[in-house]
Design an enzyme around this catalytic site. Structure first.
Site, mmCIF file in Angstrom:
data_model
loop_
_atom_site.group_PDB
_atom_site.id
_atom_site.type_symbol
_atom_site.label_atom_id
_atom_site.label_comp_id
_atom_site.label_asym_id
_atom_site.label_seq_id
_atom_site.Cartn_x
_atom_site.Cartn_y
_atom_site.Cartn_z
ATOM 1 N N ASP A 123 -3.414 33.784 -9.478
ATOM 2 C CA ASP A 123 -2.454 33.062 -10.313
ATOM 3 C C ASP A 123 -2.851 33.227 -11.787
ATOM 4 O O ASP A 123 -3.657 32.464 -12.321
ATOM 5 C CB ASP A 123 -2.474 31.586 -9.897
ATOM 6 C CG ASP A 123 -1.461 30.751 -10.654
ATOM 7 O OD1 ASP A 123 -0.909 31.228 -11.667
ATOM 8 O OD2 ASP A 123 -1.224 29.602 -10.239
ATOM 9 N N HIS A 154 -1.433 53.056 -29.810
ATOM 10 C CA HIS A 154 -0.230 52.655 -29.075
ATOM 11 C C HIS A 154 0.753 53.806 -29.040
ATOM 12 O O HIS A 154 1.291 54.158 -28.011
ATOM 13 C CB HIS A 154 0.444 51.495 -29.824
ATOM 14 C CG HIS A 154 0.258 50.185 -29.154
ATOM 15 N ND1 HIS A 154 1.135 49.723 -28.229
ATOM 16 C CD2 HIS A 154 -0.700 49.244 -29.286
ATOM 17 C CE1 HIS A 154 0.717 48.543 -27.815
ATOM 18 N NE2 HIS A 154 -0.387 48.226 -28.438
ATOM 19 N N GLU A 165 1.874 47.146 -20.161
ATOM 20 C CA GLU A 165 1.680 47.523 -21.580
ATOM 21 C C GLU A 165 0.857 48.809 -21.681
ATOM 22 O O GLU A 165 -0.249 48.905 -21.137
ATOM 23 C CB GLU A 165 0.998 46.375 -22.340
ATOM 24 C CG GLU A 165 1.049 46.577 -23.836
ATOM 25 C CD GLU A 165 0.432 45.395 -24.595
ATOM 26 O OE1 GLU A 165 0.654 44.240 -24.207
ATOM 27 O OE2 GLU A 165 -0.271 45.666 -25.585
ATOM 28 N N LYS A 194 -4.964 36.677 -26.847
ATOM 29 C CA LYS A 194 -3.962 37.415 -26.056
ATOM 30 C C LYS A 194 -4.540 38.768 -25.641
ATOM 31 O O LYS A 194 -4.342 39.240 -24.519
ATOM 32 C CB LYS A 194 -2.678 37.583 -26.878
ATOM 33 C CG LYS A 194 -1.489 38.120 -26.088
ATOM 34 C CD LYS A 194 -1.347 39.624 -26.104
ATOM 35 C CE LYS A 194 -0.116 40.089 -25.366
ATOM 36 N NZ LYS A 194 0.035 41.548 -25.335
HETATM 37 C C1 MEV Z 1 -1.850 43.597 -28.041
HETATM 38 O O1 MEV Z 1 -1.361 43.468 -26.728
HETATM 39 C C2 MEV Z 1 -3.185 42.887 -28.172
HETATM 40 C C3 MEV Z 1 -3.755 42.853 -29.585
HETATM 41 O O2 MEV Z 1 -2.792 42.320 -30.484
HETATM 42 C C4 MEV Z 1 -4.986 41.999 -29.546
HETATM 43 C C5 MEV Z 1 -5.580 41.676 -30.903
HETATM 44 O O3 MEV Z 1 -4.859 41.685 -31.893
HETATM 45 O O4 MEV Z 1 -6.785 41.348 -30.925
HETATM 46 C C6 MEV Z 1 -4.077 44.242 -30.075
#
Ligand code: MEV
Length: 433
Positions: free
Chosen positions: A274, A371, A87, A258
């Site tokens: 892992d 991004h 990413e 995430k």
């Molecule tokens: C994207 O890979 C991760 C985010 O969505 C985390 C978040 O929203 O805190 C930017």
């Protein structure tokens, strides 16, 4: 130790040509040529042997980019953090957030526990309480039997430490708490549980069922804290509000977590760990209260912004792929870690910093801009720009981002044909002079 002076070797690092960047890495890490080469992955991918020793039906390798997070100051030490991840913005975001925390002393960490859990299920016991009592009464014998099964682990100072029975609806589950030293320990624990099964059956007079490790390792925790002093109030409020959103809403908490795992998984992949086990453990831990929660917390103390994270970290620095994969070995060497607890603490620290980066972007300019800035490079390649055209097109795309919120492939293609047309016009003009 850093003395809070950021290394000048990070300056302009991302814009350096590859060879020079690797030269800086050699300076930052003291790596010899063999370790530098191992980072490129070539020694592995040139030979399918490692893939064959890892998986059935091997047909090759799937290469994932490996980068380093810069400016990471953890427990007073400068750490060059390898991250394997596809990413685009993750490493850039982690580095920029680490730079923010550097003058504030970076991140401090600690661990607690250090035991992994193996489970032996006893389905439908005649008398659950009697089973639990039998486990308690025979604790010494069960531990001795367990440790005999993993004599190589006990020789290294690890082994089973405690055994207990838990009553659940329709079953008793025997928990075996094991110190796996610096191994992640999945194989060791599975071996131990399967070997102990007949002993448990003998002691309890019941038939045992499933035997397997638990990925919810809340007995092997890493904690990290970052404190930034006298933070701009708007920024600090934005971060705290973003955290509150995650604390109140599991739909948001999943994305918040995430973002943390973006960093943790990337370190785990780079070190041959892992990462699926970590994912499972982190999400289960997040939901342990019955309400899915963010793994980190952000709060204000006066003008200081404080971030904290708690993470179950069943990771290893020995055994499995960590030992046999040359790139994983080089990455562990780069981190300078010997023990699993050190690696767990680094995961927590970088996860917290990555989380800050996401919350800062979300509460200020939004996530799309950063991004898109990095995505410009991907778009340039996708649009068909050659080596010489790529930097020109990337520059143009970035200029567009000053006034546009999004970049599209269609726009990248249009800009590329503009670049090509202007080159043709220039050539014609030179030809007619
Ligand atoms: C994207 O890979 C991760 C985010 O969505 C985390 C978040 O929203 O805190 C930017």
């Amino acid at each position: 130790m850093s003395g809070l002076a950021m290394s000048p070797l990070w300056e302009g690092f991302s814009r350096l040509p590859y060879r020079q960047r690797m030269g800086r890495i050699a300076e930052l890490t003291g790596f010899d040529q063999a370790s530098i080469e191992a980072l490129s992955g070539h020694p592995v991918t040139a030979d399918v042997g490692l893939a064959e020793s890892c998986v059935e039906n091997a047909i090759g390798y799937f290469a994932v980019p490996l980068g380093v997070a810069a400016y990471m100051l953890i427990d007073g030490c400068d750490v060059v953090v390898p991250m394997a991840v596809e990413e685009t913005s993750i490493i850039a975001a982690a580095s920029s957030a680490a730079k923010f925390f550097y003058p504030h002393g970076g991140v401090t960490t600690r661990t607690e526990g250090g035991l992994s859990i193996g489970q032996i299920q006893i389905p439908g016991p005649k008398d659950s309480r009697r089973v639990v009592e039998a486990i308690e009464t025979n604790q010494g014998y069960l531990l001795a039997s367990a440790n005999e099964l993993v004599s190589s682990l006990t020789a290294r100072g690890g082994g089973a430490r405690r055994i207990e029975g838990r009553i659940l609806p329709g079953m008793v589950v025997v928990h075996v708490y094991v110190d796996t030293c610096d191994a992640m320990g999945a194989n060791l624990i599975n071996q131990l549980c399967e070997g102990l099964k007949p002993v448990v059956e003998d002691v309890t007079g019941e038939e045992a069922g499933v035997c397997i490790l638990s990925n919810l390792t809340d007995t092997r925790m890493s904690y990290a804290t970052a404190r930034a002093r006298q933070v701009d109030r708007r920024l600090a409020d934005g971060i705290v509000n973003a955290y509150e959103f995650a604390a109140q809403d599991p739909y948001r908490a999943a994305t918040h977590n995430k973002g943390i795992l973006n960093a943790v998984d990337a370190i785990l992949l780079a070190t041959g760990n892992d990462w699926r086990a970590m994912e499972a453990g982190a999400h289960a831990y997040a939901a342990l209260t019955g309400h899915y929660r963010p793994l980190s917390r952000w709060r204000l103390e006066g003008d200081d912004l404080i971030g904290e994270i708690r993470l179950p970290t069943a990771v290893g620095t020995v055994g499995g792929v960590t030992t046999i994969h040359p790139t994983a070995r080089a990455c562990l060497k780069m981190l300078g870690v010997q023990t699993a607890s050190e690696l767990g603490r680094i995961c927590a620290a970088v996860g917290l910093v990555q989380n800050f980066a996401a919350l800062r972007a979300l509460s200020t300019s939004g996530i799309v801009k950063g991004h898109m800035n990095l995505h410009a490079r991907n778009l340039a390649i996708l649009a068909g720009a050659n080596q010489e055209e790529q930097p020109v097109l990337v520059e143009k795309l970035r200029e567009e981002l000053q006034h546009e919120k999004r970049l599209t492939l269609t726009r990248a293609k249009a800009l590329l044909s503009e670049i090509r047309n202007s080159e043709v016009r220039e050539e014609v003009a030179i030809g007619t002079k």
